[in-house]
Design a protein around this motif. Structure first.
Motif, short mmCIF file in Angstrom:
data_model
loop_
_atom_site.label_atom_id
_atom_site.label_comp_id
_atom_site.label_asym_id
_atom_site.label_seq_id
_atom_site.Cartn_x
_atom_site.Cartn_y
_atom_site.Cartn_z
N LYS A 123 0.84 -1.21 0.00
CA LYS A 123 0.00 0.00 0.00
C LYS A 123 0.88 1.25 0.00
N LEU A 331 -6.62 -3.76 -1.63
CA LEU A 331 -6.36 -2.41 -1.14
C LEU A 331 -7.60 -1.74 -0.57
N HIS A 334 -9.03 2.83 -1.94
CA HIS A 334 -7.68 3.28 -2.23
C HIS A 334 -7.72 4.00 -3.56
#
Length: 411
Positions: A123, A331, A334
């Motif tokens: 990330k 994710l 995001h």
């Protein structure tokens, strides 16, 4: 009251800079409580306090709280009508979100939770590469710690790839003889030794080879930047030949070189050749990492971009949908997940035969908003308030069914 809040903020900011984080958090919280009672929720004044409070929370390792506040601040700044006036604030929010993911990843890594550590590092990496580029020292730091975590988890090939990226950056910034540069070379040797498929002599030989291959790669970058694409391709092929000589042709380490060659061919207008290089990367990643991996999603996106340039919108739509499925699952809410949805809509709008696909996209997009209520200003129920896992799975199936599997026709 606003003046009282401002005084609390100033005191908190002074305390934070002096590393009195608990006291700073108390002052910021008082300021925020007052501001939220007298100002609209979308006020940049509130966002500024949320940002500073987020930094203080990260300092005491309250990473979840820090991420929540930094994300809220970023969303507020981005939502302003004059958002261009807040570019610095948006940049700082995003960069510190990346730093928070990085710090959380390091903590989990030290605690032996390598899976969660690697997820956080990925990330962080997505944001740092976007903001700073792949050859920035801060990006290289994430490559390095992720390489170490991958090695600790036993993913030696992928670890070697990330350490090589670290070496490339440190080679540029510090020089080949700097201790930080040499440290990475030594760690690459440790990874190869742990993998247990090379003799000590072969490992020493690879240390020499990787220095030369990175030198060729950097020469290729120089030619690429000066738009001498033929020479860039020659340099990248030399680097690739050296890497394949030691590691074979199915190794993550070679993927960066394949991607660079794909970019060169795209610049030269050779889209078919570019697709061939992407095929090599997808083959390696899917075989070694599996199809459900952030790196695979990134390649799907890049491949779809080439297909869009070729006007093959339906197939591009399929690859964008694949990327979206991976980003959303790994994710969550995001920037890459949101961008993947935007790419899907763009490809569908270009394909005049995609009206049926658009209905599926709208359903998937609505599910995305329900799963991530802060996205796009959505104020409906959250995933914890009525969205069953079966519905989510059905939406993912719909996304996969937008078009048929394209690989056999494309690559």
């Amino acid at each position: 009251m606003e003046e009282t809040a401002r005084q609390h903020f100033i005191i908190g900011d002074n305390l934070r800079h002096k590393a009195f984080y608990d006291d700073a958090i108390d002052e910021f919280s008082k300021a925020l409580q007052i501001q939220q009672s007298v100002l609209p929720e979308t006020s940049p004044v509130i966002a500024k306090t949320q940002y500073s409070l987020g930094l203080a929370l990260r300092a005491i390792k309250d990473y979840a709280g820090a991420l929540e506040l930094l994300s809220k601040a970023a969303s507020t700044f981005e939502s302003q009508e004059n958002a261009e006036d807040y570019e610095t604030e948006i940049f700082n929010c995003q960069l510190n979100i990346a730093r928070t993911h990085h710090s959380q990843g390091v903590d989990w890594q030290r605690g032996g939770d390598y899976d969660r550590s690697i997820t956080e590092h990925r990330k962080s990496l997505v944001i740092r590469e976007k903001l700073l580029g792949s050859k920035h020292l801060e990006t290289a730091r994430t490559y390095y710690v992720m390489g170490c975590a991958l090695s600790d988890r036993g993913d030696f090939d992928e670890a070697l790839s990330d350490l090589r990226r670290t070496f490339r950056t440190r080679r540029v910034i510090f020089g080949k003889d700097h201790m930080d540069t040499l440290e990475v070379i030594d760690n690459m040797g440790v990874v190869l030794h742990a993998k247990g498929v090379m003799s000590s002599e072969d490992i020493d030989q690879y240390k020499v080879v990787v220095v030369q291959s990175v030198q060729y790669e950097l020469e290729g970058d120089m030619h690429y930047d000066s738009k001498n694409f033929e020479q860039a391709m020659l340099s990248y092929r030399r680097a690739l030949a050296l890497e394949e000589q030691c590691l074979g042709d199915l190794h993550p380490t070679t993927c960066d070189l394949y991607l660079q060659m794909a970019d060169v061919m795209g610049e030269l207008g050779d889209f078919e050749g570019s697709l061939v290089e992407y095929k090599s990367v997808i083959t390696i990643y899917e075989r070694l990492l599996g199809k459900f991996n952030i790196k695979v999603a990134e390649i799907y996106n890049r491949l779809a971009n080439i297909l869009m340039d070729k006007g093959e919108y339906e197939t591009a739509l399929s690859f964008y949908a694949k990327a979206y499925g991976i980003f959303d699952s790994l994710l969550g809410e995001h920037s890459d997940t949101k961008l993947a949805m935007e790419n899907i809509r763009l490809a569908a709008s270009k394909d005049r035969n995609a009206s049926e696909s658009m209905n599926l996209i709208k359903k998937a997009e609505e599910t995305f908003k329900q799963r991530h209520p802060s996205a796009a200003g959505y104020t409906g129920p959250s995933a914890d308030n009525g969205i069953e896992s079966a519905e989510i799975k059905e939406s993912e199936k719909q996304m996969e069914a937008i078009v048929k599997e394209p690989e056999a026709d494309i690559i």
